[in-house]
Every structure is written in structure tokens, then in C-alpha cells.
Scaffold this active site. Structure first.
Site: not given
Length: 346
Positions: A161, A240, A338
Site C-alpha cells: 500500500r 478499508s 489508508e
């Protein structure tokens, strides 16, 4: 050049339905127009927010005091195994097209909202695949250098990520992305995620028809409220909200003392990845947990939602802080958001 409009509310341009007004708002219908708009703003010292699908974005209630450029470029071109898509192309539509053409490599990334241009920034991934496995080049506008460049996959510095685009926020504007998507007998890549393997009824490492993999992923995501659906309040989210923490060996040993037998995935270098959803649930935050008009999804504890579109950004952030602090107090692990925060912070 497209017309600039003042005071446009950004909430309708985000999947959370949150965000105040932009001082100025304009759409860029091509890569050339996108470069021109950003370059002109840089020359005059005007702050710029490049807006894609708004699916990984949390914008403050005050909005953005500058120019918001919404990416609306289109175009997909194939050259053998290589597929190049403009930044403004819809990501899920590209996945659907690749599967229809028998191209493997992104079938497990079906149903993820947003645009192509956002995928390398976050190194988007799900169900055992991430885009760094297929990206060969990213065409960008390098703002400090004032020129268009093609970055190799290595130059993108992909990690979990993460990427050079997150390491140097604001430096690059993504214009197009090239993926290596080979035609390989109409089969998916090896199934690498246990939940997906169970859904498909196969062993890890097996391959299945591309369309079956895509449909299974869409089913799993829909069951978690992770496929946009106007009729489902749980999909009014940014997906998320927290990444799965990656712990050092020492940190994992300390967590083992607090939570013996905690679920984990082994990572290179002795690191351990822990499911954030498990941490959240076991810190006392079940599905459907509410703080005012913001709540945790009733389907998945990783998603924070604005179900009635009645929340403010601060309402959502208050819930995020409560969850983060609760997990840290119980497990000694600090969750990291995130989505990208604009004018806001946890």
C-alpha cells in the site's frame, strides 16, 4: 480549456459523501489538459488537488482552498501483452475488459472503485494480487521538473500500500498506466488468498477461468459492502479505512504476549502482517458500531461509513480516532489510515 467553477462542493465527488467546497473546480478531459492546468497553477502558486474517483479520499468539512482538477481523461490501448489506460478510466471497467479479452493479472482486483490513475499511488491490492505485479510503466507529470516522464516499475518503489507517489506526495500527477496482462489460456493467476480459494472450491496455487475468479471476488466484496451500490448504505465508505499493520519480529513478540495466537501472515525479513479487522473487532468495535451519524460497516469492520449521508468529516474522523486509540490501548499497535486525508488529520 475547461471552465473553472467556484465553490463546488466536493462531497458528491467522493464515495464517502464528505467534503466541503473547492475554491475553484475544473475537469481535465485529456492528459494534455491535465498537465496544462496543473502547470499553470504551479506557476501562479495556486494549491492543487488532483481528484480521481474520490474512493480513497477524506476531504475536510472546510473543503479545499485552491484548485481541484478532476481527472476525466479516457483511452485504452493494447500492444501485445501491454495495456495502457488513461488515468481517468474507470478501474473496474478496465478489469472487466481485461477478463473479457482473456488477459490475466488483475482479475482479483475486480469491484475496486476509483480510477486507473489512483492504482499505482496506493499500490492497490486485494485477494492476493496488487497492481505492482503487473505495472510496467507509469506516465507522469513531474511538477518540480516541469516535464512528462515515464517511470519504470522500479522507479515507482512499490511496497505494501505504498509507492514513490505516497513517499513524495504532490510531486507527480499520474497521466496513464501501462500493465502487462498476458493472454494465458483464459486462466487466472495462481489463487493466492485463502478466502478466495475457499469461495472457488480450489486449493491455493490453483488457477481458474478468469471470469470465475472475477465473479468470486465481486461476490466476496459485495458481501463486505466493498462494491459501490446506491441501495447499500455500507458502501458509502472509502473502502478499508486502515491498513493491515506490518510488525517487526519484536513487535509481533510483544503482541503475542497481549494476544496469544493472534492471526498473522509471515512477511519477508521476519516481519508479520496482522489483520486490522481482527484487531478492531477484538478491541471492542463490532460491525455496526456507531458514533453519531458515522458508523463501522455492518458487514466489515475495516470500513467506516456515512450511511445516511448525514455525517460531517469530523464525525467520521472522531470514529476513526476512537477505533485507532482503542486498538492501541488494548494491543499496543497503532493503526494507520489508508485513505488520503485532505485538510484533515487523525
Amino acid at each position: 480549456m475547461a471552465e473553472r467553477v467556484a465553490g463546488v462542493r466536493l462531497a458528491p465527488y467522493t464515495t464517502l459523501g464528505l467534503g466541503g467546497p473547492a475554491r475553484a473546480f475544473v475537469e481535465a478531459g485529456s492528459a494534455e489538459e491535465l498537465v496544462e492546468l496543473v502547470a499553470e497553477a504551479d506557476r501562479t502558486g495556486e494549491p492543487v488537488l488532483v481528484l480521481g474517483g474520490g474512493s480513497n479520499l477524506v476531504v475536510s468539512d472546510e473543503g479545499f482552498d485552491g484548485l481541484v482538477v478532476r481527472v476525466a481523461s479516457r483511452g485504452v490501448a493494447a500492444d501485445g501483452d501491454l495495456v495502457t489506460a488513461a488515468a481517468g478510466e474507470d478501474w473496474d471497467a478496465l478489469v472487466e475488459r481485461a477478463v473479457a479479452e482473456g488477459r490475466s493479472g488483475i482479475e482479483c482486483l475486480a469491484g475496486i472503485p476509483g480510477q486507473v490513475g489512483s492504482t499505482p499511488i496506493q499500490n492497490v491490492g486485494a485477494y492476493g494480487q496488487d497492481v505492482s505485479q503487473t505495472i510496467t510503466a507509469v506516465r507522469v507529470y513531474d511538477r518540480p521538473a516541469g516535464r512528462v516522464r515515464d517511470l519504470t516499475a522500479a522507479e515507482c518503489a512499490f511496497a505494501y500500500r505504498h509507492s514513490v507517489f505516497k513517499r513524495e506526495p504532490g510531486r507527480y500527477v499520474v497521466l496513464a498506466v501501462t500493465y502487462a496482462l498476458p493472454r494465458d489460456g483464459g486462466l487466472s493467476g495462481p489463487v493466492a488468498y485463502r478466502e478466495l480459494a475457499l469461495r472457488l472450491g480450489v486449493e491455493l496455487g490453483e488457477r481458474v477461468p478468469l471470469a470465475e475468479a472475477r465473479q468470486a471476488v465481486l461476490g466476496l466484496r459485495a458481501g463486505k459492502g466493498m462494491v459501490l451500490d446506491p441501495a447499500d448504505p455500507d458502501t458509502r465508505s472509502a473502502g478499508s479505512f486502515f491498513t493491515n499493520p506490518v510488525l517487526t519480529g519484536q513487535e509481533a513478540a510483544e503482541l503475542e504476549l497481549r494476544a496469544p495466537g493472534f492471526p498473522r501472515w509471515d512477511m519477508p525479513g521476519g516481519a508479520v502482517k496482522v489483520p486490522a479487522a481482527w484487531l478492531i473487532e477484538n478491541a471492542g468495535f463490532p460491525r455496526g458500531y456507531r458514533r453519531g451519524p458515522a458508523r463501522i460497516s455492518t458487514k466489515h469492520t475495516l470500513a467506516l461509513t456515512n450511511p445516511e449521508l448525514a455525517a460531517r468529516t469530523e464525525d467520521l474522523l472522531d470514529l476513526a480516532r476512537e477505533v485507532r486509540d482503542g486498538v492501541r490501548e488494548k494491543f499496543g499497535v497503532t493503526l494507520v489510515n489508508e485513505p488520503v486525508l485532505i485538510g484533515a488529520r487523525l
